[in-house]
Design an enzyme around this catalytic site. Sequence first.
Site, PDB file in Angstrom:
ATOM      1  N   GLY A 251       0.683  -1.224   0.125  1.00 52.15           N
ATOM      2  CA  GLY A 251       0.006   0.064   0.048  1.00 52.15           C
ATOM      3  C   GLY A 251       0.841   1.326  -0.151  1.00 52.15           C
ATOM      4  N   GLU A 301       4.187  -6.544   2.050  1.00 49.89           N
ATOM      5  CA  GLU A 301       3.902  -6.867   0.568  1.00 49.89           C
ATOM      6  C   GLU A 301       3.948  -5.868  -0.515  1.00 49.89           C
ATOM      7  OE1 GLU A 301       0.515 -10.543   1.902  1.00 49.89           O
ATOM      8  OE2 GLU A 301      -0.175  -8.333   1.515  1.00 49.89           O
ATOM      9  N   CYS A 371     -14.228   3.403 -27.718  1.00 49.72           N
ATOM     10  CA  CYS A 371     -15.369   3.989 -27.680  1.00 49.72           C
ATOM     11  C   CYS A 371     -16.162   4.109 -26.472  1.00 49.72           C
ATOM     12  CB  CYS A 371     -16.309   3.107 -28.771  1.00 49.72           C
ATOM     13  SG  CYS A 371     -15.567   2.969 -30.372  1.00 49.72           S
ATOM     14  N   TYR A 400      -0.213  -2.180 -12.128  1.00 50.52           N
ATOM     15  CA  TYR A 400      -1.514  -2.245 -12.472  1.00 50.52           C
ATOM     16  C   TYR A 400      -2.035  -1.622 -13.932  1.00 50.52           C
ATOM     17  CZ  TYR A 400      -1.413  -3.037  -7.608  1.00 50.52           C
ATOM     18  OH  TYR A 400      -0.873  -3.753  -6.222  1.00 50.52           O
TER      19      TYR A 400
HETATM   20  N1  LLP Z   1      -1.335  -7.045  -0.477  1.00 54.42           N
HETATM   21  C1  LLP Z   1      -2.687  -7.229  -0.753  1.00 54.42           C
HETATM   22  C2  LLP Z   1      -3.308  -8.112   0.268  1.00 54.42           C
HETATM   23  C3  LLP Z   1      -3.073  -6.586  -1.765  1.00 54.42           C
HETATM   24  O1  LLP Z   1      -4.540  -6.536  -1.819  1.00 54.42           O
HETATM   25  C4  LLP Z   1      -2.466  -5.496  -2.578  1.00 54.42           C
HETATM   26  C5  LLP Z   1      -2.999  -4.912  -3.594  1.00 54.42           C
HETATM   27  C6  LLP Z   1      -0.972  -5.550  -2.216  1.00 54.42           C
HETATM   28  C7  LLP Z   1      -0.364  -6.027  -1.147  1.00 54.42           C
HETATM   29  C8  LLP Z   1      -0.238  -4.680  -2.935  1.00 54.42           C
HETATM   30  O2  LLP Z   1      -0.593  -3.198  -2.827  1.00 54.42           O
HETATM   31  P1  LLP Z   1       0.477  -2.143  -3.384  1.00 54.42           P
HETATM   32  O3  LLP Z   1       1.755  -2.173  -2.675  1.00 54.42           O
HETATM   33  O4  LLP Z   1       0.766  -2.425  -4.696  1.00 54.42           O
HETATM   34  O5  LLP Z   1      -0.409  -1.022  -3.284  1.00 54.42           O
HETATM   35  N2  LLP Z   1      -5.481  -1.312  -9.188  1.00 54.42           N
HETATM   36  C9  LLP Z   1      -5.141  -0.699  -8.242  1.00 54.42           C
HETATM   37  C10 LLP Z   1      -4.505  -1.186  -6.845  1.00 54.42           C
HETATM   38  C11 LLP Z   1      -5.245  -2.289  -6.293  1.00 54.42           C
HETATM   39  C12 LLP Z   1      -4.526  -3.002  -5.237  1.00 54.42           C
HETATM   40  C13 LLP Z   1      -4.945  -4.234  -4.761  1.00 54.42           C
HETATM   41  N3  LLP Z   1      -4.366  -4.776  -3.679  1.00 54.42           N
HETATM   42  C14 LLP Z   1      -4.602   0.672  -8.762  1.00 54.42           C
HETATM   43  O6  LLP Z   1      -4.080   0.696 -10.051  1.00 54.42           O
HETATM   44  O7  LLP Z   1      -4.166   1.397  -8.081  1.00 54.42           O
END
Ligand code: LLP
Length: 452
Positions: A251, A301, A371, A400
């Site tokens: 996150g 993570e 479209c 993403y």
């Molecule tokens: N751990 C879990 C349980 C998760 O669900 C996620 C992301 C992560 C780690 C990694 O999160 P990060 O470090 O990448 O923020 N499609 C969206 C983001 C969806 C995130 C889903 N879960 C976007 O483009 O912003």
Amino acid sequence: MRDVLDQHCFRYSADAEPQLMCEEVALSTLAKEFGTPLYVYSKRQMIENFRSFDSTLKASGKEHYVSYAVKANSNIELLRVLAEEGSGADVVSAGELLVALAAGFPPEKITFDGTGKTDPEIELALKAAIHAFNVESLEELEVINNIAERLGLRAKVSIRVNPDVDAKSHPYISTGLKENKFGIDMHDAREAFVYASQHPALEVVGIHVHIGSQITSLDPFIKAARSTVKFVNSLRVKTGIVLEHLNFGGGQGIHYRNVVQHPMLPPDEYGDEGEYVPSLSEFVGAVLPILDQTGLKIIFEPGRAIVANACALLASVLYTKSNSLKNFVITDTGMTELIRPCLYEAYHQVAPLTLRAGDLMRKVDIVGPICETSDFLAQEREMPALKRGDQMAVLCAGAYGYTLASNYNLRPRAAEVLVDGDRYWIIRQREIIEDVAGLVDADRLRLKSLVG
Ligand code: LLP
């Protein structure tokens, strides 16, 4: 404060007509050779991102591991790089699990997330002897127990708690509130831990918490850390259950603004520093001392923080048009390649591949060919004048981006290229229409006779 994560491998050359480079390679060379839309990744940037995450944690002296969230980008060549760096992998499907294993991540460093794991996925992960399932409901715990029992195996489980904390990110990427589908409410979670500890086919190894993505303030992380620590300590006192690890999820937010800078680009409305994003050391400094009170091994993570700024998505201008309200720049790249602007109103910096002295600035909407009205890459963006044939880079597209790409409008997915110094190579071929459309041999033959 910007930190090592921002030492960007995309920057302009010192030429009279500055060229946007990825490491030592001009992006215009890649656009010419492979066409657009094209995803271009910097190997060096990705490695730097991983290392700075890992070493910031190492510097704290805490036992930890970084488990890269594969959903951010699952290209196997990129995964191989991270596996070689010693990263773990956080997966959410049979597909991600298989590609992570094939890329060389050790099973004992693979965690399996997700609210809806299917029975075959659970069976596969059990047979692969992964580190832990991050379990999201009591019913899932029961199913994992039954499958493990049937296979004569023991499932390591980590229970995902929902701390009811507002991540203050976009609502679609906030996961830590009661109203979100993720995790088990803190009030009911103890029951889940007790259930797991009483079933011999389950081994309770950890607790998991992940409150959302692109989080740009420390406060939600601190709140989530505090309530998780409180829970772990009371679990120990009230039930005697002792855990091995605390998985704090991902996150961590990144800078999306003003990532590439040049005097010939219009100034960013947020100033030179871009938007405020806590640095990694600020993040670690704020949460680790709290998490440390449990004495548990800590897992993070991150997904976005590892891959987002290591990639630019290249696009070419097809047409321009204006009316009394708007100037449109229509490109060959849109929501099928990068859905983030459409889905989360996300900001991505867009930078021309070549800067020309004397080009006038114009406020434009940079849109795709799809479209849908929501098919835009940038809106009301001040840009140097762009004309048919000009090319641009949509920055920080590594997380993403490709993984959320689609074949809508029957568009083949773009190619992906990896750059390492002055070398580069294709790490995924552009899809071809015949495959995307699922044409059988007879269709292909008929087409050949019609269009050659
Ligand atoms: N751990 C879990 C349980 C998760 O669900 C996620 C992301 C992560 C780690 C990694 O999160 P990060 O470090 O990448 O923020 N499609 C969206 C983001 C969806 C995130 C889903 N879960 C976007 O483009 O912003």
